[in-house]
Scaffold this motif. Structure first.
Motif, PDB file in Angstrom:
ATOM      1  N   GLY A  63       0.807  -1.209   0.000  1.00 56.22           N
ATOM      2  CA  GLY A  63       0.000   0.000   0.000  1.00 56.22           C
ATOM      3  C   GLY A  63       0.840   1.258   0.000  1.00 56.22           C
ATOM      4  N   GLU A  64       1.980   1.213   0.688  1.00 51.27           N
ATOM      5  CA  GLU A  64       2.868   2.374   0.719  1.00 51.27           C
ATOM      6  C   GLU A  64       3.557   2.591  -0.626  1.00 51.27           C
ATOM      7  N   VAL A  65       3.860   1.507  -1.332  1.00 56.11           N
ATOM      8  CA  VAL A  65       4.548   1.609  -2.627  1.00 56.11           C
ATOM      9  C   VAL A  65       3.569   1.921  -3.751  1.00 56.11           C
ATOM     10  N   ASN A  66       2.432   1.233  -3.761  1.00 58.24           N
ATOM     11  CA  ASN A  66       1.519   1.290  -4.907  1.00 58.24           C
ATOM     12  C   ASN A  66       0.207   2.013  -4.616  1.00 58.24           C
ATOM     13  N   LEU A 107       5.592 -11.394  -4.463  1.00 57.86           N
ATOM     14  CA  LEU A 107       4.278 -11.752  -3.934  1.00 57.86           C
ATOM     15  C   LEU A 107       3.487 -10.524  -3.512  1.00 57.86           C
ATOM     16  N   TYR A 108       4.209  -9.498  -3.059  1.00 58.30           N
ATOM     17  CA  TYR A 108       3.546  -8.295  -2.539  1.00 58.30           C
ATOM     18  C   TYR A 108       3.815  -7.079  -3.421  1.00 58.30           C
ATOM     19  N   HIS A 109       4.370  -7.325  -4.620  1.00 55.84           N
ATOM     20  CA  HIS A 109       4.568  -6.260  -5.612  1.00 55.84           C
ATOM     21  C   HIS A 109       5.483  -5.165  -5.059  1.00 55.84           C
ATOM     22  N   LEU A 110       6.594  -5.573  -4.487  1.00 63.59           N
ATOM     23  CA  LEU A 110       7.518  -4.641  -3.842  1.00 63.59           C
ATOM     24  C   LEU A 110       8.794  -4.482  -4.638  1.00 63.59           C
ATOM     25  N   PRO A 111       9.431  -3.317  -4.553  1.00 64.88           N
ATOM     26  CA  PRO A 111      10.733  -3.121  -5.200  1.00 64.88           C
ATOM     27  C   PRO A 111      11.803  -3.989  -4.550  1.00 64.88           C
ATOM     28  N   LEU A 112      12.816  -4.320  -5.295  1.00 66.39           N
ATOM     29  CA  LEU A 112      13.960  -5.055  -4.755  1.00 66.39           C
ATOM     30  C   LEU A 112      14.973  -4.053  -4.208  1.00 66.39           C
ATOM     31  N   THR A 113      14.517  -3.225  -3.278  1.00 65.44           N
ATOM     32  CA  THR A 113      15.349  -2.195  -2.672  1.00 65.44           C
ATOM     33  C   THR A 113      15.110  -2.183  -1.168  1.00 65.44           C
ATOM     34  N   LEU A 114      15.909  -1.382  -0.472  1.00 57.87           N
ATOM     35  CA  LEU A 114      15.888  -1.404   0.986  1.00 57.87           C
ATOM     36  C   LEU A 114      14.728  -0.616   1.586  1.00 57.87           C
ATOM     37  N   GLY A 115      14.530   0.617   1.159  1.00 57.60           N
ATOM     38  CA  GLY A 115      13.431   1.421   1.681  1.00 57.60           C
ATOM     39  C   GLY A 115      13.677   1.949   3.081  1.00 57.60           C
ATOM     40  N   SER A 116      12.716   2.726   3.561  1.00 57.16           N
ATOM     41  CA  SER A 116      12.827   3.298   4.903  1.00 57.16           C
ATOM     42  C   SER A 116      12.259   2.323   5.940  1.00 57.16           C
TER      43      SER A 116
END
Length: 637
Positions: A530-533, A597-606
């Motif tokens: 939800g935070e990403v997309n 599975l959760y449509h997330l970037p392959l990055t670290l994030g906050s």
């Protein structure tokens, strides 16, 4: 169920075979070879068993590598390798054992003692093999035992309480097997309801009270005396400590403060443990003083080892290509990029066309940013607020591109696939909205670059993901199409998640039943998604969480099990170390393997506190077993 990663598990592979497939991690192996106690820390499949087995003389002999000579000169200690033991699993946890806890504790320690004794005999026979004397860089490990074996065995008969005099290693083994069968008799009686006290056991079988490390120390003292090398050093290498009973784990960690200077202790374990580290008291061993901690994860709080992980997985992929292709010396070997093709998203500066990626009209990043600006209201507003001019990005400095575009490449790609609305212009020039994609494995997660990132330098994951793809390549002699990659990777991830679903989670409030680790993962994953997309474009969306002090212990234990299985990755400090045991206040992220599975970037994030996630998303336990369709067609709500 079958473990999806058992296709490569060094536990079941002999040291010679391990050596033939060994890819050197020089820094970690060098540290392990130091004349000091060591604690190897890593999740399942990270290579702990492989590194420990590579210390064995049999593996050293078989290691045919150009760096072999330097590596084998690094240590002079004799390694005594003790593998995992699950014999007590059939008894520990059985209802009949509740009234025999003290006896089970005694027999657990006795079983480890037996394993140590057998390992001592294995090492003695390895280093006395006459072939070792003629092997370059290995001859210093050779010990001549002609005429001395009987003397060693007579002394072992006494200190190991063998019951009768022995004159050969074979006879010692036979007496140990007899003692082991007697121990199994006690276990069988306990299993079928008998109540047996430790005093009764020790009265009938004193040898079952032997201390594991003490048994090793007595062997060393006898062996060194007989061969007239009193200062000869040894290393007791104990694998998979995390599967041992808590009392044994506490015992072994306490032994880092060893009394015998000729004996080093090298333990391998998972990051999370329920042992009472603080309960060991003020004399508990400390990292840097009593032992060296060696973290096998390529993870730091700033993701600075990401390229190291990719490099290691790449080397392993190339070795797989060599093996599966049955290529001979001089044969032209296909590269990993030929097998898998480049990914739609490549790591910065790793692709030859990286400099042109921002150029209008056809640069890949230019097209991606332009498409999202046209379709995504949230990103369009963000680009306007930050004065990002995609028409001029290619002409600016690399630093400017990094701050204005490169750091957002993965988020832009995810929102193009899974964003809240995708606007498009109809032929009549009116604006329409297309729903976001529900395809779990979008192309951005496939290809050479993304798949290497998802492997994270974990040998078992790398082999499990890449071996079927490499075999498919040699079956067709062409790069694997992305749709074929998708189906093979989905199958691997589905098996992994199915394994994770067997880890139960207790509801702290006692209201929800049949919760599994996957339910907790879904809660966290959907929050991040939800935070990403979501409707608003967040330049630094949270993709990591902190296990803050208000998180219930039931969830902490479940997350600890998830870390040990590799579902979540613990981020350590820049030294690569972290406290072993408790994970309170630890910072975690999803394994990159699970991000699709959760449509997330392959990055670290906050970072966000886990308690914040749990308050915003209600846990909902699954009502039926997961299927592959459930995983890859689920709605991200």
């Amino acid at each position: 169920m079958n473990d999806p990663f058992e296709s490569y598990n060094a536990r079941f592979v002999d040291p010679q075979t391990v050596a033939q497939t060994f890819i050197l991690r020089d820094r970690e192996f060098t540290s392990l070879c130091e004349q000091t106690n060591s604690l190897l820390i890593g999740p399942r499949g990270s290579g702990k068993t492989t590194l420990l087995k590579m210390l064995k003389v049999g593996a050293q002999i078989a290691w045919k590598n150009r760096t072999q000579a330097n590596s084998l000169r690094r240590f002079n200690f004799c390694p005594i390798y003790v593998g995992a033991e699950r014999q007590l699993d059939i008894v520990v946890g059985h209802p009949a054992t509740l009234k025999n806890r003290s006896s089970i504790g005694l027999l657990s320690k006795a079983l480890l003692s037996f394993r140590v004794k057998f390992a001592c005999l294995d090492t003695a026979q390895e280093i006395s093999n006459s072939k070792l004397r003629d092997i370059e860089n290995m001859s210093h490990q050779f010990v001549e035992l002609t005429g001395k074996e009987a003397s060693i065995c007579r002394s072992l008969s006494l200190v190991w309480d063998l019951g009768e005099e022995t004159l050969s290693f074979l006879e010692v083994r036979l007496r140990l097997y007899w003692q082991l069968s007697e121990m199994n008799r006690y276990l069988a009686r306990i299993k079928y309801g008998s109540e047996i006290s430790p005093e009764e056991i020790m009265k009938e079988a004193q040898y079952l009270s032997h201390d594991p490390v003490g048994s090793c120390e007595s062997f060393i003292s006898i062996f060194n005396t007989v061969i007239d090398q009193t200062a000869k050093s040894w290393a007791l290498c104990v694998d998979e400590v995390e599967i041992m009973p808590d009392d044994l784990q506490n015992y072994l960690f306490a032994c880092f403060r060893s009394r015998e200077q000729r004996l080093l202790l090298k333990l391998a374990t998972s990051p999370y443990s329920k042992i009472d580290w603080q309960g060991l008291g003020t004399d508990r061993p400390t990292a840097g003083s009593d032992y060296t901690a060696i973290n096998l994860g390529f993870t730091t709080k700033h993701d600075s080892k990401r390229n190291d992980a990719r490099r290691f997985s790449s080397q392993l992929l190339e070795a797989l290509i060599q093996h599966e292709g049955r290529l001979k010396k001089g044969d032209k070997r296909p590269r990993g990029t030929q097998v898998l093709g480049r990914s739609p998203i490549t790591e910065a500066n790793t692709s030859p066309d990286q400099r042109d990626a921002y150029k209008p009209e056809n640069g890949i990043h230019y097209l991606r940013f332009k498409a999202l600006i046209e379709r995504d209201i949230g990103f369009r507003q963000f680009a306007r607020d930050r004065h990002i001019d995609i028409e001029k990005l290619h002409s600016g400095s690399e630093n400017k591109r990094a701050s204005q575009a490169r750091k957002y490449i993965w988020q832009v790609a995810c929102r193009l696939e899974y964003g809240p609305t995708n606007q498009f212009v109809r032929p009549d020039r009116t604006i329409g909205d297309r729903p976001p994609s529900r395809k779990a494995f979008a192309d951005i997660y496939l290809g050479y670059d993304s798949l290497l990132t998802m492997c994270e330098g974990n040998p078992r994951i790398t082999i499990s993901l890449m071996r079927p793809l490499v075999r498919r390549f040699f079956g067709t002699s062409r790069s694997i199409p992305l749709e074929d990659q998708s189906s093979l990777v989905e199958e691997t991830v589905a098996k992994f998640v199915s394994l994770l679903s067997t880890i139960r989670v207790a509801d702290p409030n006692g209201q929800l039943q049949d919760m599994s680790l996957v339910d907790l993962m879904d809660t966290i994953g959907k929050y991040f998604s939800g935070e990403v997309n979501g409707p608003e474009f967040r330049p630094e969306p949270p993709l990591t969480f902190k296990i803050d002090k208000t998180v219930p212990n039931e969830f902490v234990e479940a997350l600890g099990a998830a870390i040990n299985q590799g579902a979540f990755i613990m981020l350590s400090d820049e030294s690569g170390l972290f406290d072993h045991g408790s994970i309170k206040d630890a910072r975690l992220r999803f394994s990159y393997l699970l991000c699709p599975l959760y449509h997330l970037p392959l990055t670290l994030g906050s970072q966000v506190n886990l308690s914040t996630i749990l308050k915003s998303k209600r846990l909902r336990p699954s009502r039926r077993p997961l299927t592959q369709d459930d995983l890859f067609n689920r709605q991200q709500t």
